[in-house]
Write a protein that holds these residues in place. Sequence first.
Motif, mmCIF file in Angstrom:
data_model
loop_
_atom_site.group_PDB
_atom_site.id
_atom_site.type_symbol
_atom_site.label_atom_id
_atom_site.label_comp_id
_atom_site.label_asym_id
_atom_site.label_seq_id
_atom_site.Cartn_x
_atom_site.Cartn_y
_atom_site.Cartn_z
ATOM 1 N N ASP A 1 2.169 -5.641 -7.456
ATOM 2 C CA ASP A 1 2.872 -6.240 -6.314
ATOM 3 C C ASP A 1 2.395 -5.649 -4.996
ATOM 4 N N ASN A 2 2.159 -4.344 -4.953
ATOM 5 C CA ASN A 2 1.671 -3.716 -3.725
ATOM 6 C C ASN A 2 0.269 -4.219 -3.372
ATOM 7 N N SER A 3 -0.571 -4.398 -4.391
ATOM 8 C CA SER A 3 -1.921 -4.891 -4.121
ATOM 9 C C SER A 3 -1.885 -6.325 -3.608
ATOM 10 N N TRP B 1 -9.197 -4.543 9.967
ATOM 11 C CA TRP B 1 -8.195 -4.365 8.914
ATOM 12 C C TRP B 1 -8.829 -3.699 7.695
ATOM 13 N N LEU B 2 -10.002 -4.167 7.303
ATOM 14 C CA LEU B 2 -10.681 -3.609 6.134
ATOM 15 C C LEU B 2 -11.079 -2.149 6.359
ATOM 16 N N VAL B 3 -11.548 -1.824 7.564
ATOM 17 C CA VAL B 3 -11.917 -0.442 7.860
ATOM 18 C C VAL B 3 -10.693 0.463 7.739
ATOM 19 N N ALA B 4 -9.584 0.027 8.313
ATOM 20 C CA ALA B 4 -8.365 0.839 8.239
ATOM 21 C C ALA B 4 -7.918 1.016 6.791
ATOM 22 N N ASP B 5 -8.013 -0.039 5.998
ATOM 23 C CA ASP B 5 -7.598 0.051 4.603
ATOM 24 C C ASP B 5 -8.516 0.981 3.814
ATOM 25 N N LEU B 6 -9.813 0.875 4.034
ATOM 26 C CA LEU B 6 -10.753 1.745 3.321
ATOM 27 C C LEU B 6 -10.570 3.207 3.731
ATOM 28 N N LYS B 7 -10.290 3.435 4.994
ATOM 29 C CA LYS B 7 -10.031 4.814 5.438
ATOM 30 C C LYS B 7 -8.797 5.381 4.754
ATOM 31 N N SER B 8 -7.799 4.526 4.504
ATOM 32 C CA SER B 8 -6.579 5.010 3.860
ATOM 33 C C SER B 8 -6.837 5.473 2.421
ATOM 34 N N ILE B 9 -7.920 4.988 1.832
ATOM 35 C CA ILE B 9 -8.291 5.394 0.478
ATOM 36 C C ILE B 9 -9.110 6.678 0.502
ATOM 37 N N GLY B 10 -9.728 6.959 1.643
ATOM 38 C CA GLY B 10 -10.577 8.137 1.733
ATOM 39 C C GLY B 10 -12.030 7.829 2.004
ATOM 40 N N PHE C 1 -12.128 -5.127 -6.147
ATOM 41 C CA PHE C 1 -12.910 -3.888 -6.199
ATOM 42 C C PHE C 1 -12.239 -2.793 -5.382
ATOM 43 N N VAL C 2 -11.787 -3.138 -4.189
ATOM 44 C CA VAL C 2 -11.127 -2.144 -3.338
ATOM 45 C C VAL C 2 -9.907 -1.568 -4.043
ATOM 46 N N GLU C 3 -9.134 -2.423 -4.693
ATOM 47 C CA GLU C 3 -7.932 -1.947 -5.383
ATOM 48 C C GLU C 3 -8.291 -1.055 -6.573
ATOM 49 N N ALA C 4 -9.375 -1.359 -7.264
ATOM 50 C CA ALA C 4 -9.808 -0.483 -8.355
ATOM 51 C C ALA C 4 -10.157 0.900 -7.822
ATOM 52 N N CYS C 5 -10.846 0.947 -6.683
ATOM 53 C CA CYS C 5 -11.173 2.235 -6.062
ATOM 54 C C CYS C 5 -9.902 2.963 -5.624
ATOM 55 N N ARG C 6 -8.973 2.224 -5.031
ATOM 56 C CA ARG C 6 -7.726 2.826 -4.553
ATOM 57 C C ARG C 6 -6.968 3.487 -5.712
ATOM 58 N N THR C 7 -6.916 2.785 -6.826
ATOM 59 C CA THR C 7 -6.151 3.300 -7.949
ATOM 60 C C THR C 7 -6.836 4.511 -8.573
ATOM 61 N N TYR C 8 -8.149 4.486 -8.681
ATOM 62 C CA TYR C 8 -8.865 5.662 -9.183
ATOM 63 C C TYR C 8 -8.547 6.887 -8.326
ATOM 64 N N GLN D 1 -9.167 -6.404 -11.027
ATOM 65 C CA GLN D 1 -9.027 -4.981 -10.694
ATOM 66 C C GLN D 1 -9.288 -4.113 -11.919
ATOM 67 N N ARG D 2 -8.691 -4.479 -13.031
ATOM 68 C CA ARG D 2 -8.874 -3.716 -14.270
ATOM 69 C C ARG D 2 -10.344 -3.750 -14.713
ATOM 70 N N SER D 3 -10.981 -4.892 -14.506
ATOM 71 C CA SER D 3 -12.384 -5.020 -14.912
ATOM 72 C C SER D 3 -13.287 -4.100 -14.103
ATOM 73 N N TRP D 4 -13.066 -4.052 -12.790
ATOM 74 C CA TRP D 4 -13.895 -3.164 -11.956
ATOM 75 C C TRP D 4 -13.633 -1.703 -12.302
ATOM 76 N N ALA D 5 -12.397 -1.380 -12.624
ATOM 77 C CA ALA D 5 -12.114 -0.006 -13.039
ATOM 78 C C ALA D 5 -12.893 0.337 -14.313
ATOM 79 N N ARG D 6 -12.924 -0.583 -15.247
ATOM 80 C CA ARG D 6 -13.682 -0.362 -16.480
ATOM 81 C C ARG D 6 -15.178 -0.255 -16.198
ATOM 82 N N ILE D 7 -15.694 -1.113 -15.305
ATOM 83 C CA ILE D 7 -17.131 -1.073 -14.980
ATOM 84 C C ILE D 7 -17.495 0.242 -14.301
ATOM 85 N N LEU D 8 -16.674 0.680 -13.341
ATOM 86 C CA LEU D 8 -16.954 1.953 -12.670
ATOM 87 C C LEU D 8 -16.965 3.104 -13.669
#
Length: 462
Positions: free
Chosen positions: A16-18, A47-56, A135-142, A450-457
């Motif tokens: 839901d958050n994603s 917006w994307l830059v701010a979101d990516l920065k929030s992930i690190g 993809f961004v959400e997979a990175c965020r969750t990792y 999202q789950r697929s990108w997490a598995r691929i990474l």
Amino acid sequence: MPALEPVLNAIDTNLDNSLERLFDLLKIKSISTDPAFKAECRKAAEWLVADLKSIGFEASVRDTPGHPMVVAHHDGPSAGAPHVLFYGHYDVQPVDPLELWENDPFAPAIKDVGNGRKILTGRGTSDDKGQLMTFVEACRTYKAVHGQLPVRVSILFEGEEESGSPSLKPFLETHRDELKADFALVCDTGMWDTQTPAISVGLRGLVGEEIVIKAADRDLHSGHFGGAAANPIHILTKVLAGLHDENGAITIPGFYEGVDETPTQILQMWNGLGSTPENFLGPIGLSIPSGEKGRSILELTWARPTAEVNGITGGYTGQGFKTVIAAQASAKVSFRLVHKQDPAKIREAFRAFVRERVPADCSVEFHEHGGSPAIQLSYESPLLTKAKNALSDEWPKPAVLIAMGGSIPIVGDFQHMLGMESLLVGFGLEDDRIHSPNEKYELNSFHKGQRSWARILAALAK
């Protein structure tokens, strides 16, 4: 290597958050082709830059002569970790005609369409904001679960893909050292069907040529000169008819140089996908394949080269009738290339083929209309094997290796400018109505993407 299972569980918990984040991005009217939305395109990039920065990520908006790029980098767990470059685009197509939309195209929503299916509605849901955010959400969750990513990740989000990417090549040239990675991940593609993920391993290249055959110095009276003067339309049509033999093969000498046969196991995989002349050609009112005999529909459209006449002009084409022998005739011809065919050699071979068939007292001109080589990922690539296995673990049916009859220019740019192979994985479906009113994206595609990108990474980190 960080455990995968808690990452997958967290993706499920935080769906839901994603979705809220995706909807915030979808509300931005980033239509790149219309100058009226220039500020909206920049807003999407910011917006994307701010979101990516929030992930690190170390992320920034990069100005171009057109709409800005988004570039971001994140370290891996070690200096020797694989390095991937992920590409997507934040710009979208215009929404016209607006009256055909069932809802506001920039007011995204979740719609229940029955049979347990839910879809996300709105412009950009499938092409390409929903895709890139998987993809961004997979990175965020990792990062949230393990405090790090399993590989080193760079990101390039473009803002002009839907308007021809005029700034892309100069940007890649200028930033090639910063953007070069071990390989690229491209999400602007789709699945075979709702149950079957796909990896695109081949993209056909293209050569475009316009030929103009000239004969007399003016249009001639067909009664006075017919039977004696060369008719450029006759010459042209004879040339074009001679491009194929009775079995559908292309007759230009050397044309098939660099064309490999598709491996038997790949052909068997394609044959199992169920495409037949009836279900492929039937919806467009046809039934008989016209290409090389003895080859399947998918092989013809994915792995074999073509020569197609796209337009012919000559003589009088207005209302009524005019009995003339035209002074000139022209045709536009395109070639789709596969495997290792050389566009420059194909162009020269075609021109030689035409010149040999033009009478000595006539002339021919050629006008070039672009050219690019095909892209082919090795079927034996370890990268491909890892991604295929990862996708097969996530979806009900095993991943299939497909090809594409058209081209995605960025893939060629990555290969020829940055020396990187690209892995094309996306979760769109044929009925997503991209570029059309009522664009949608399956909720299942967004979630399992999202789950697929997490598995691929995770697989790439091994």
